[in-house]
Enzyme design. Structure first.
Site, PDB file in Angstrom:
ATOM      1  N   GLN A  37       3.713   1.892   3.142  1.00 20.96           N
ATOM      2  CA  GLN A  37       4.186   2.330   4.461  1.00 20.96           C
ATOM      3  C   GLN A  37       4.778   1.168   5.236  1.00 20.96           C
ATOM      4  O   GLN A  37       4.638   0.014   4.842  1.00 20.96           O
ATOM      5  CB  GLN A  37       3.012   2.948   5.238  1.00 20.96           C
ATOM      6  CG  GLN A  37       1.814   2.007   5.320  1.00 20.96           C
ATOM      7  CD  GLN A  37       0.477   2.721   5.481  1.00 20.96           C
ATOM      8  OE1 GLN A  37       0.434   3.891   5.832  1.00 20.96           O
ATOM      9  NE2 GLN A  37      -0.611   2.016   5.242  1.00 20.96           N
ATOM     10  N   GLU A 112      -9.781   0.813   1.863  1.00 17.11           N
ATOM     11  CA  GLU A 112      -8.449   0.884   2.477  1.00 17.11           C
ATOM     12  C   GLU A 112      -7.418   0.657   1.379  1.00 17.11           C
ATOM     13  O   GLU A 112      -7.521  -0.303   0.624  1.00 17.11           O
ATOM     14  CB  GLU A 112      -8.346  -0.190   3.574  1.00 17.11           C
ATOM     15  CG  GLU A 112      -6.940  -0.478   4.068  1.00 17.11           C
ATOM     16  CD  GLU A 112      -6.255   0.720   4.719  1.00 17.11           C
ATOM     17  OE1 GLU A 112      -6.823   1.296   5.660  1.00 17.11           O
ATOM     18  OE2 GLU A 112      -5.134   1.065   4.281  1.00 17.11           O
ATOM     19  N   GLY A 144      -8.756   5.777  -1.712  1.00 19.13           N
ATOM     20  CA  GLY A 144      -9.978   6.441  -1.279  1.00 19.13           C
ATOM     21  C   GLY A 144     -10.364   7.620  -2.162  1.00 19.13           C
ATOM     22  O   GLY A 144     -11.546   7.841  -2.434  1.00 19.13           O
ATOM     23  N   ASP A 162     -11.274   7.910   8.158  1.00 21.93           N
ATOM     24  CA  ASP A 162     -10.479   7.364   9.264  1.00 21.93           C
ATOM     25  C   ASP A 162      -9.048   7.205   8.767  1.00 21.93           C
ATOM     26  O   ASP A 162      -8.578   6.100   8.492  1.00 21.93           O
ATOM     27  CB  ASP A 162     -11.087   6.019   9.677  1.00 21.93           C
ATOM     28  CG  ASP A 162     -10.346   5.389  10.847  1.00 21.93           C
ATOM     29  OD1 ASP A 162      -9.457   6.047  11.413  1.00 21.93           O
ATOM     30  OD2 ASP A 162     -10.653   4.235  11.179  1.00 21.93           O
ATOM     31  N   SER A 163      -8.369   8.322   8.665  1.00 21.27           N
ATOM     32  CA  SER A 163      -7.067   8.313   7.988  1.00 21.27           C
ATOM     33  C   SER A 163      -5.924   8.412   8.987  1.00 21.27           C
ATOM     34  O   SER A 163      -6.122   8.671  10.171  1.00 21.27           O
ATOM     35  CB  SER A 163      -6.982   9.528   7.067  1.00 21.27           C
ATOM     36  OG  SER A 163      -6.893  10.692   7.857  1.00 21.27           O
ATOM     37  N   ASP A 165      -2.092  10.495   9.581  1.00 23.33           N
ATOM     38  CA  ASP A 165      -1.765  11.926   9.544  1.00 23.33           C
ATOM     39  C   ASP A 165      -1.651  12.443   8.101  1.00 23.33           C
ATOM     40  O   ASP A 165      -1.346  11.665   7.191  1.00 23.33           O
ATOM     41  CB  ASP A 165      -0.417  12.169  10.258  1.00 23.33           C
ATOM     42  CG  ASP A 165      -0.515  11.964  11.759  1.00 23.33           C
ATOM     43  OD1 ASP A 165      -1.621  11.682  12.250  1.00 23.33           O
ATOM     44  OD2 ASP A 165       0.522  12.077  12.439  1.00 23.33           O
TER      45      ASP A 165
HETATM   46  N1  AG3 Z   1      -6.251   6.751  12.637  1.00 23.90           N
HETATM   47  C1  AG3 Z   1      -5.117   7.438  13.090  1.00 23.90           C
HETATM   48  C2  AG3 Z   1      -5.299   8.775  13.629  1.00 23.90           C
HETATM   49  C3  AG3 Z   1      -4.023   9.517  13.571  1.00 23.90           C
HETATM   50  C4  AG3 Z   1      -3.018   9.127  14.604  1.00 23.90           C
HETATM   51  N2  AG3 Z   1      -1.879   9.976  14.476  1.00 23.90           N
HETATM   52  C5  AG3 Z   1      -0.743   9.817  15.124  1.00 23.90           C
HETATM   53  N3  AG3 Z   1      -0.584   8.864  15.974  1.00 23.90           N
HETATM   54  N4  AG3 Z   1       0.233  10.646  14.893  1.00 23.90           N
HETATM   55  C6  AG3 Z   1      -6.364   5.527  13.315  1.00 23.90           C
HETATM   56  C7  AG3 Z   1      -7.042   4.488  12.587  1.00 23.90           C
HETATM   57  C8  AG3 Z   1      -7.868   3.719  13.514  1.00 23.90           C
HETATM   58  N5  AG3 Z   1      -8.881   2.998  12.835  1.00 23.90           N
END
Ligand code: AG3
Length: 292
Positions: A37, A112, A144, A162-163, A165
């Site tokens: 990404q 991760e 994961g 803790d992902s 989208d």
């Molecule tokens: N996890 C991201 C949640 C999703 C956010 N989505 C978005 N901005 N469209 C965050 C990881 C933090 N440890």
């Protein structure tokens, strides 16, 4: 020329068509395409530093505490004495920082997939990444889904997903096969928590509904709770908590929770036992979504 700040550079996370939230950018501090990404760190006017993955806000200095406290403490205060915790995703370290506040947590595995996220967090978000040197933390740069497949049965007291989208690399973390494995590696009393997007955003409603459908087949107790996260699309954010034995409200003991958080209470800026109970109260439109 006037010296007034003029934010000609802006960053927008779009969440419905051309509707989104715009941040005034002072500087782009980091920008790298990892194999997975586009990882970027922005210095903004109102939210401080922001970490984005493929243009989606992951954390901001200003409001990361809401997300990280709320993805961790409801589960860790529901259980009497959780010792082993798995975090899938969460490479910025905010989730493990909250978990490691509990002195009786013995071991945390953080899985991760993208080491660039860890690197960017350690470099630009030292307060979020502050627990990486805790000896109880084991960091695995790995997928994961695969990690969970090969983990031992009945091992973890809490699994936290803790992902980002549910698009691209994170899609598997919203799928049934993954949660079958999560259910297998949890102890009988174990609790699962996952971030489950904004109930107000139509984009992922079906994904979340489907997830609740198969989670109900895997766990007798499947609940949703909410928190306010201003930097995320719509500001209204949901988490899903699933468990075999303990209901997050009916089996919640506020006094026990208060005692558990006592050693670090002054660090908490969002979570308290009253917020715990209130967060599970859902507006009618959210209830209806879950009833499908
Ligand atoms: N996890 C991201 C949640 C999703 C956010 N989505 C978005 N901005 N469209 C965050 C990881 C933090 N440890």
């Amino acid at each position: 020329m006037s010296t007034a700040k003029f934010y000609q550079i802006q960053f927008t996370e779009y969440w419905e068509g051309r509707t989104g939230q715009t941040f005034g950018v002072e500087d782009l501090l980091f920008s790298r395409r990892s194999p997975y990404q586009h990882v970027q760190v922005w210095q903004t006017d109102a939210f401080g530093r922001i970490l984005t993955l493929d243009g989606l806000v992951m954390i901001t200095e200003r409001d990361e505490f809401v997300y990280h406290e709320m993805i961790v403490h409801p589960a860790l205060c529901l259980l009497k004495n959780p010792k082993r915790v798995l975090v899938v995703g969460g490479g910025d370290g905010g989730t493990v920082r909250e978990i490691l506040r509990y002195p009786d947590v013995e071991g945390v595995d953080l899985v991760e997939i993208d080491s660039v996220v860890i690197e960017a967090a350690r470099c630009f978000f030292p307060e979020v990444a502050s627990a990486f040197d805790d000896p109880r933390l084991h960091v695995h740069v790995a997928d994961g889904v695969q990690f969970v497949q090969s983990a031992p049965a009945g091992y973890y007291d809490v699994v936290i997903v803790d992902s980002t989208d549910p698009v691209g690399i994170a899609e598997g973390l919203f799928g049934e096969d993954f949660y079958v494995q999560v259910a297998r590696i949890l102890t009988a009393e174990g609790v699962l928590v996952a971030q489950t997007e904004s109930p107000f955003d139509r984009l992922f409603q079906q994904t979340i509904q489907a997830a609740h459908g198969f989670l109900r087949r895997l766990f007798p107790i499947v609940t949703m709770y909410l928190a306010f996260i201003p930097s995320y699309p719509t500001g209204m954010w949901s988490f899903t908590l699933a468990s075999r034995i303990y209901h997050p409200v009916r089996d919640f003991d506020p006094e026990r929770a208060r005692a558990r958080i006592a050693p670090f209470q002054e660090m908490l800026r969002y979570y308290n036992p009253e917020v715990h109970v209130a967060a599970f109260a859902l507006p009618n439109f959210v209830r209806q979504q879950l009833e499908g």
